[in-house]
Design an enzyme around this catalytic site. Structure first.
Site, PDB file in Angstrom:
ATOM      1  N   ASN A  46      39.384  33.500  42.357  1.00 19.81           N
ATOM      2  CA  ASN A  46      39.603  33.228  43.949  1.00 19.81           C
ATOM      3  C   ASN A  46      40.720  32.213  44.065  1.00 19.81           C
ATOM      4  O   ASN A  46      41.563  32.574  45.201  1.00 19.81           O
ATOM      5  CB  ASN A  46      38.376  32.399  44.335  1.00 19.81           C
ATOM      6  CG  ASN A  46      38.651  31.874  45.936  1.00 19.81           C
ATOM      7  OD1 ASN A  46      38.976  32.517  46.615  1.00 19.81           O
ATOM      8  ND2 ASN A  46      38.882  30.469  45.890  1.00 19.81           N
ATOM      9  N   ARG A 104      36.826  31.667  53.534  1.00 22.32           N
ATOM     10  CA  ARG A 104      37.679  32.827  52.933  1.00 22.32           C
ATOM     11  C   ARG A 104      39.064  32.660  52.472  1.00 22.32           C
ATOM     12  O   ARG A 104      39.545  33.090  51.858  1.00 22.32           O
ATOM     13  CB  ARG A 104      37.090  33.758  53.306  1.00 22.32           C
ATOM     14  CG  ARG A 104      35.717  34.011  52.802  1.00 22.32           C
ATOM     15  CD  ARG A 104      35.163  35.448  53.132  1.00 22.32           C
ATOM     16  NE  ARG A 104      33.941  35.512  52.542  1.00 22.32           N
ATOM     17  CZ  ARG A 104      32.883  36.457  53.159  1.00 22.32           C
ATOM     18  NH1 ARG A 104      33.093  37.145  54.445  1.00 22.32           N
ATOM     19  NH2 ARG A 104      31.827  36.557  52.703  1.00 22.32           N
ATOM     20  N   ASP A 106      44.964  29.565  46.862  1.00 23.54           N
ATOM     21  CA  ASP A 106      44.141  30.440  47.437  1.00 23.54           C
ATOM     22  C   ASP A 106      44.583  31.959  47.250  1.00 23.54           C
ATOM     23  O   ASP A 106      45.767  32.174  47.830  1.00 23.54           O
ATOM     24  CB  ASP A 106      43.409  30.437  48.557  1.00 23.54           C
ATOM     25  CG  ASP A 106      42.058  31.419  48.711  1.00 23.54           C
ATOM     26  OD1 ASP A 106      41.084  31.060  48.190  1.00 23.54           O
ATOM     27  OD2 ASP A 106      42.367  32.383  49.523  1.00 23.54           O
ATOM     28  N   ASP A 118      33.427  33.315  39.894  1.00 23.26           N
ATOM     29  CA  ASP A 118      33.203  31.853  40.468  1.00 23.26           C
ATOM     30  C   ASP A 118      33.811  31.764  41.921  1.00 23.26           C
ATOM     31  O   ASP A 118      34.698  32.592  42.263  1.00 23.26           O
ATOM     32  CB  ASP A 118      34.545  30.990  39.802  1.00 23.26           C
ATOM     33  CG  ASP A 118      34.324  29.453  39.990  1.00 23.26           C
ATOM     34  OD1 ASP A 118      33.532  28.743  40.003  1.00 23.26           O
ATOM     35  OD2 ASP A 118      35.554  29.171  40.834  1.00 23.26           O
ATOM     36  N   GLU A 155      28.937  34.107  42.790  1.00 23.10           N
ATOM     37  CA  GLU A 155      28.536  32.620  42.891  1.00 23.10           C
ATOM     38  C   GLU A 155      28.831  32.315  44.416  1.00 23.10           C
ATOM     39  O   GLU A 155      29.903  32.189  45.109  1.00 23.10           O
ATOM     40  CB  GLU A 155      29.415  31.625  42.429  1.00 23.10           C
ATOM     41  CG  GLU A 155      28.772  30.094  42.447  1.00 23.10           C
ATOM     42  CD  GLU A 155      29.918  29.051  42.805  1.00 23.10           C
ATOM     43  OE1 GLU A 155      29.427  27.951  42.930  1.00 23.10           O
ATOM     44  OE2 GLU A 155      30.904  29.390  42.882  1.00 23.10           O
TER      45      GLU A 155
END
Ligand code: AAO
Length: 428
Positions: free
Chosen positions: A55, A112, A121, A151, A188
């Site tokens: 991520n 997100r 990110d 993750d 996750e």
């Protein structure tokens, strides 16, 4: 993968969650050592899955050189070991939070598109990023890795994950996988009915962590009367074939993500009951935790003088030493894994619960009983063919006779390990 090195924080365990590159150097060793471990494990039927942090890269402000020699600069978004540069990170205008960090779980774009605790990110919509991540995963597959945990999947768009996974090849037959085998994936996603992102959004990209299960199981072990309601679809709990369940994980056992109402190795008697119930119960895909002891919640694993991860010490009785807990080697837990395998594919039947003790059968293959206070004496339907079975928990020191009516007298008198598990074909 290569990650930040933080000597000023005494090399905390969470260093690993700040990637620097996809080279397989870490505090645990070199790419060659990793490949060797995976190869040797596959040879004896032990599969490896990797905690894949895809991520994000390091936190803002992190600057240095990692174990394999790759440099990193979080503020500049510069990671030459991949390479990633500023254009590969989520554009600021897509993140609706004032400080650029995830700060409102009620808003999907906030979760997100913003930076999770200041972690840079990655922009997963880009072909370049998808390809770089897939390259990392394909390297793992080539080495014989069987699966991954994604993750912070909650902070990625499911479509981006799906695209990355579509670029991953089948597992190699050269490592013993049947032709056409796919990478095992679990996402996750901490969903405790408290935000915009829900676990069902990830059913197409693999299994999903079911954090409500940790909490409900803890409530049930505290009050057996509640065990009957462990799985609650009305609460949005994940579909049976997607739920990835566990009693605790590396975060919630030390007060990080999703903590609260969680049982850990720190209360061994309750922990054994919780793992036993989870492994006996058919819901989901169960993960058994294996930990190291800690007092400080940032503290990394047992280490050598140079802070590299220390070897696990195996004592003469098979337990672990050197600071390693090795829950998976505890008698009840190891035995219950055998039980789960023996009854795989069967339904839970003959459920009985009087608030202080609980019992149920698994099809006509197994029967499980557990007494909170350490003792019980009940005649119950076991679902099993008539015959003599032995309790695998006490290594077959006691026998249980099932009559032609399928009933048996179930007696428990063991405070530390108050559990009976019998199964067809199971021996000491
Ligand atoms: C470190 C420092 C930071 C620094 C950062 C960057 O601690 O101060 O800013 O570096 O330099 C781990 C550590 C972090 C560490 C990070 C990077 O835990 O402390 O930061 O490495 O080194 C959220 C995410 C979830 C995440 C969890 C920790 O959704 O994905 O936070 N877990 C994974 C890993 C974890 C790792 C990372 C992700 C990052 O397993 O080990 O972090 O790679 C709510 C939300 C959850 C949210 C939690 C915590 O949960 O729903 O989504 O998890 O809050 O923020 C009740 C609620 C429950 C709530 C919970 C809060 O239980 O019911 O919904 O309380 O605990």
């Amino acid at each position: 993968m290569e990650h930040v090195i933080l000597p000023n924080d005494n090399y905390p365990w969470w260093q690993r969650y700040q990637p620097v590159s996809y080279q397989l150097y870490s505090r645990s060793g070199t790419p060659e050592q990793f490949a060797d471990m995976v190869r040797r494990c596959n040879a004896v039927g032990v599969r490896t899955y990797v905690d894949a942090v895809i991520n994000h890269m390091t936190g803002l402000g992190r600057v240095g050189v990692s174990y394999g020699g790759s440099s990193y600069n979080g503020d500049a978004h510069d990671f030459p070991g991949v390479p990633y540069t500023a254009e590969h990170f989520t554009p600021k205008n897509l993140c609706p939070s004032s400080d650029g960090n995830v700060n409102n779980y009620a808003v999907e774009e906030n979760v997100r598109n913003c930076y999770l605790v200041g972690l840079t990110d990655l922009y997963g919509a880009l072909d370049y990023v998808r390809n770089a991540v897939a390259g990392y995963l394909n390297n793992l597959v080539d080495l014989g890795v069987a699966g991954i945990r994604i993750d912070a999947a909650k902070h990625m768009w499911p479509a981006d994950i799906a695209n990355m996974l579509s670029r991953v090849k089948d597992l190699p037959t050269s490592h013993g996988f049947p032709a056409g085998s796919k990478l095992f994936v679990y996402n996750e996603v901490i969903d405790r009915n408290d935000g915009a992102v829900t676990v069902d959004e990830y059913y197409d990209t693999g299994m999903v962590t079911e954090f409500r299960y940790c909490m409900k199981l803890a409530w049930g072990i505290a009050d057996y009367g509640q065990l009957g309601g462990l799985v609650d679809y009305g609460w949005g709990m994940a579909r049976d074939d997607r739920a990835f369940v566990f009693v605790d994980n590396h975060d919630n056992q030390r007060g990080h993500g999703g903590a609260g109402d969680v049982i850990t190795h720190k209360t061994p008697r309750e922990y054994k009951q919780a793992v036993a119930y989870m492994t006996a119960h058919p819901y989901g895909f169960a993960q058994v935790m294996s930990s190291y002891y800690f007092t400080n919640t940032d503290e990394g694993p047992p280490h050598n003088a140079d802070w590299s991860t220390a070897d696990v010490v195996i004592n003469a009785d098979g337990s672990c030493g050197g600071g390693w807990v090795c829950e998976h080697r505890w008698n009840v837990i190891a035995k219950m894994v055998r039980f789960r395998n023996a009854v795989a594919g069967t339904a839970m039947e003959n459920y009985w619960n009087n608030g202080g003790a609980v019992a149920f059968s698994r099809g006509n293959k197994g029967f499980f009983a557990m007494a909170k206070g350490g003792s019980m004496d009940q005649t119950l339907s076991t679902g099993l063919p008539a015959g003599t079975y032995c309790n695998i928990i006490d290594s077959c020191a006691t026998n249980i006779n099932v009559g032609s009516d399928g009933k048996a007298r179930i007696q428990i008198n063991n405070y530390e390990e108050p559990i009976v598990a019998i199964c067809v074909g199971c021996t000491a």
